[in-house]
Design a protein around this motif. Structure first.
Motif, PDB file in Angstrom:
ATOM      1  N   ALA A  38       0.829  -1.209   0.000  1.00 24.86           N
ATOM      2  CA  ALA A  38       0.000   0.000   0.000  1.00 24.86           C
ATOM      3  C   ALA A  38       0.866   1.262   0.000  1.00 24.86           C
ATOM      4  CB  ALA A  38      -0.941  -0.009   1.199  1.00 24.86           C
ATOM      5  N   VAL A  39       1.961   1.245   0.762  1.00 24.74           N
ATOM      6  CA  VAL A  39       2.864   2.398   0.788  1.00 24.74           C
ATOM      7  C   VAL A  39       3.528   2.580  -0.577  1.00 24.74           C
ATOM      8  CG1 VAL A  39       5.014   3.287   1.770  1.00 24.74           C
ATOM      9  CG2 VAL A  39       3.259   2.354   3.269  1.00 24.74           C
ATOM     10  N   GLY A  42       1.068   4.059  -2.882  1.00 20.44           N
ATOM     11  CA  GLY A  42       0.918   5.476  -2.574  1.00 20.44           C
ATOM     12  C   GLY A  42       2.058   6.318  -3.117  1.00 20.44           C
ATOM     13  N   ALA A  45       1.528   6.660  -6.810  1.00 19.80           N
ATOM     14  CA  ALA A  45       0.454   7.625  -7.069  1.00 19.80           C
ATOM     15  C   ALA A  45       0.941   9.056  -6.843  1.00 19.80           C
ATOM     16  CB  ALA A  45      -0.742   7.321  -6.178  1.00 19.80           C
ATOM     17  N   CYS A  46       1.751   9.268  -5.809  1.00 19.47           N
ATOM     18  CA  CYS A  46       2.301  10.608  -5.560  1.00 19.47           C
ATOM     19  C   CYS A  46       3.174  11.064  -6.720  1.00 19.47           C
ATOM     20  CB  CYS A  46       3.105  10.616  -4.262  1.00 19.47           C
ATOM     21  SG  CYS A  46       2.104  10.572  -2.778  1.00 19.47           S
ATOM     22  N   VAL A  53       6.356  13.155  -2.009  1.00 17.71           N
ATOM     23  CA  VAL A  53       6.269  11.883  -1.309  1.00 17.71           C
ATOM     24  C   VAL A  53       6.537  12.072   0.190  1.00 17.71           C
ATOM     25  CG1 VAL A  53       7.249   9.571  -1.124  1.00 17.71           C
ATOM     26  CG2 VAL A  53       6.909  10.592  -3.371  1.00 17.71           C
ATOM     27  N   ALA A  56       3.484  13.582   1.816  1.00 17.20           N
ATOM     28  CA  ALA A  56       2.389  12.607   1.903  1.00 17.20           C
ATOM     29  C   ALA A  56       2.648  11.588   3.014  1.00 17.20           C
ATOM     30  CB  ALA A  56       2.213  11.897   0.568  1.00 17.20           C
ATOM     31  N   GLY A  60       0.416  11.056   6.422  1.00 20.81           N
ATOM     32  CA  GLY A  60      -0.080   9.741   6.833  1.00 20.81           C
ATOM     33  C   GLY A  60       0.330   9.409   8.256  1.00 20.81           C
TER      34      GLY A  60
END
Length: 86
Positions: A38-39, A42, A45-46, A53, A56, A60
């Motif tokens: 998941a990281v 992410g 996606a960033c 990054v 973000a 989180g």
């Protein structure tokens, strides 16, 4: 401080209340391969959307650290689900 314990309670009209305590550290360790994926998703996606990054990941972290003390109370008909993060 990161969350330590998740308490889930279910109240039914015909039975007693059911409570389950879940320690979060062992749960996160068991689910760590999924957390790592998941990281990484992410981070990708960033990079695709031009978001920092580091910012973000810091956001989180702040969200996870703010979770202790959170309560969710959901009622539907005569059944209630209560979730508390400590």
């Amino acid at each position: 401080m990161i969350p330590q314990l998740l308490t889930v309670g279910v109240k039914r009209p015909d039975r007693r209340r059911i409570r389950v305590w879940v320690p979060l550290l062992p749960a996160v360790l068991l689910l760590s391969p999924i957390v790592i994926l998941a990281v990484l998703a992410g981070v990708v996606a960033c990079l695709m959307y031009g978001i920092s990054v580091a910012r973000a990941l810091g956001t989180g972290r702040r969200i996870v650290c703010a979770l202790p003390g959170t309560r969710f109370d959901i009622e539907f008909s005569r059944t209630a689900v209560l979730v508390a993060i400590r």
